[in-house]
Write an enzyme that holds these catalytic residues in place. Structure first.
Site, PDB file in Angstrom:
ATOM      1  N   TYR A 124      -6.699  -9.078   3.297  1.00  0.00           N
ATOM      2  CA  TYR A 124      -7.852  -8.638   2.528  1.00  0.00           C
ATOM      3  C   TYR A 124      -8.515  -9.778   1.758  1.00  0.00           C
ATOM      4  O   TYR A 124      -9.502  -9.556   1.054  1.00  0.00           O
ATOM      5  CB  TYR A 124      -7.443  -7.531   1.554  1.00  0.00           C
ATOM      6  CG  TYR A 124      -7.352  -6.165   2.192  1.00  0.00           C
ATOM      7  CD1 TYR A 124      -7.211  -6.022   3.570  1.00  0.00           C
ATOM      8  CD2 TYR A 124      -7.379  -5.028   1.421  1.00  0.00           C
ATOM      9  CE1 TYR A 124      -7.111  -4.768   4.156  1.00  0.00           C
ATOM     10  CE2 TYR A 124      -7.281  -3.765   1.982  1.00  0.00           C
ATOM     11  CZ  TYR A 124      -7.139  -3.644   3.348  1.00  0.00           C
ATOM     12  OH  TYR A 124      -7.047  -2.406   3.923  1.00  0.00           O
ATOM     13  N   LYS A 171       7.090  -6.606   6.817  1.00  0.00           N
ATOM     14  CA  LYS A 171       7.299  -6.659   8.267  1.00  0.00           C
ATOM     15  C   LYS A 171       7.908  -8.024   8.618  1.00  0.00           C
ATOM     16  O   LYS A 171       7.491  -8.728   9.530  1.00  0.00           O
ATOM     17  CB  LYS A 171       5.972  -6.437   9.000  1.00  0.00           C
ATOM     18  CG  LYS A 171       6.111  -6.200  10.516  1.00  0.00           C
ATOM     19  CD  LYS A 171       6.794  -4.904  10.866  1.00  0.00           C
ATOM     20  CE  LYS A 171       6.778  -4.697  12.382  1.00  0.00           C
ATOM     21  NZ  LYS A 171       7.542  -3.487  12.791  1.00  0.00           N
ATOM     22  N   ASP A 205       6.903   0.080   8.969  1.00  0.00           N
ATOM     23  CA  ASP A 205       6.795   1.242   9.843  1.00  0.00           C
ATOM     24  C   ASP A 205       7.915   2.240   9.574  1.00  0.00           C
ATOM     25  O   ASP A 205       7.697   3.460   9.544  1.00  0.00           O
ATOM     26  CB  ASP A 205       6.747   0.835  11.322  1.00  0.00           C
ATOM     27  CG  ASP A 205       7.712  -0.278  11.670  1.00  0.00           C
ATOM     28  OD1 ASP A 205       8.270  -0.911  10.760  1.00  0.00           O
ATOM     29  OD2 ASP A 205       7.899  -0.528  12.877  1.00  0.00           O
ATOM     30  N   ASP A 229      -2.398  -0.723   0.936  1.00  0.00           N
ATOM     31  CA  ASP A 229      -3.553   0.141   1.134  1.00  0.00           C
ATOM     32  C   ASP A 229      -3.198   1.328   2.019  1.00  0.00           C
ATOM     33  O   ASP A 229      -3.516   2.481   1.720  1.00  0.00           O
ATOM     34  CB  ASP A 229      -4.689  -0.680   1.760  1.00  0.00           C
ATOM     35  CG  ASP A 229      -6.025   0.051   1.742  1.00  0.00           C
ATOM     36  OD1 ASP A 229      -6.116   1.135   1.117  1.00  0.00           O
ATOM     37  OD2 ASP A 229      -6.982  -0.452   2.345  1.00  0.00           O
TER      38      ASP A 229
END
Length: 342
Positions: A124, A171, A205, A229
């Site tokens: 972002y 991740k 995930d 987000d």
């Protein structure tokens, strides 16, 4: 002494929500001196930007702002005002509580999560460019300084609010350098709070699956910008949706409080939009200002009106207008003895 606060009504349904929220906050017993400034699509023609410099100057001067939703074009047009505000003012921590409410039909009854999202870097940061005519590249920036800063904010939040656990979400199994650095930074900070706050980490995930299976096992989540987000919207879905999801953007020198949802221009001016998310953002603002008693009273009044269900907006299953919903909350507040106010 009145709190001087910048008020940005926003686009679409924003002005109606801002007016309803302002009325409720003014009825809380806390004195406000509102400085109203405009940002968004409505000022583009006059200023050539959706975020005029005087808006930033107002927030820097007052150090606290309450902001309605502002339209962000998809795929083209001006850059997100929200992202620009966060970067220009150094609002490094995005805080989004997700707590179950009586009166809302959801799959769970006991969700109580706080999403703490790093707000200034990651994808972002907006560092992207075309690579030839048919490919685009975005650069993911993760720094140790920003990662440790947001992790420390999450742990300090947990300590201050009697929270039991912080979960770092990443991740790092795939992005071993960038997300690996974020996880390393979180572990470094966690060691400082050993014995006071439990720490664990989850792959993003798997975290999403865990949240929809057993959200009660989690407390404070700390995440890089993009994951934060996404996961914060998932958490909002667990408790009733974006219409009841408040948000805070906290920096060293300023704080901006805003709802998570969009500006819904097709409903503008119809007195039917749900102001709960902006009102609960106002509750977060009251706490930030040190007005704890008023914050508890306003939040309790909002929750009571929703649980009662007689004066809720259409998206919550009722037929009350935006102003009617505000009236009902103000009535609840007025029933509390003046002696209990601060």
């Amino acid at each position: 002494m009145a709190h001087r606060v910048t008020l940005i009504p926003g686009d679409g349904i924003g002005p109606e929500l801002a007016q309803a929220t302002r009325r409720v906050l003014d009825a809380s017993g806390v004195a406000f001196d509102w400085e109203v400034v405009e940002a968004g699509e409505a000022v583009m023609a006059e200023h050539g930007t959706p975020l005029p410099e005087q808006v930033l100057e107002s927030i820097r001067r007052n150090r606290v702002a309450l902001k309605g939703p502002i339209t962000t074009p998809v795929g083209e047009g001006f850059r997100s005002v929200n992202v620009t505000l966060r970067q220009a003012l150094g609002l490094y921590a995005n805080v989004r509580p997700a707590r179950s409410m009586r009166g809302l039909e959801t799959r769970y009854e006991d969700v109580d999560l706080v999403i703490v999202r790093e707000n200034t870097e990651d994808l972002y940061a907006g560092i992207e460019h075309m690579v030839g005519p048919d490919a685009a590249e975005s650069i993911k920036i993760i720094t140790r300084a920003a990662s440790e800063r947001i992790a420390r904010y999450a742990f300090e939040y947990a300590v201050a609010n009697d929270r039991r656990k912080v979960t770092a979400v990443h991740k790092a199994n795939i992005m071993k350098l960038s997300d690996g650095l974020f996880l390393e930074a979180a572990r470094t900070v966690a060691a400082e709070y050993d014995g006071r706050v439990e720490f664990e980490d989850r792959i993003v995930d798997n975290m999403c699956m865990q949240l929809v299976q057993k959200p009660d096992q989690y407390d404070v989540l700390v995440l890089p910008n993009l994951y934060g987000d996404i996961v914060s919207d998932l958490a909002a879905g667990l408790v009733g949706g974006l219409g009841v999801a408040p948000g805070a953007n906290i920096g060293t020198d300023a704080a901006v409080f805003e709802p998570v949802h969009g500006s819904a221009p097709k409903y503008a001016g119809q007195n039917k939009a749900n102001p709960t998310a902006l009102m609960l953002s106002g509750v977060l603002m009251l706490r930030h200002l040190g007005e704890q008693s008023a914050a508890e009273r306003v939040e309790a009044a909002i929750r009571d009106v929703i649980a009662d269900r007689r004066h809720v907006t259409y998206d919550l299953g009722g037929d009350a207008g935006t102003s009617d919903f505000a009236d009902a909350i103000i009535d609840r507040l007025s029933s509390v003895p003046v002696a209990t106010r601060v």
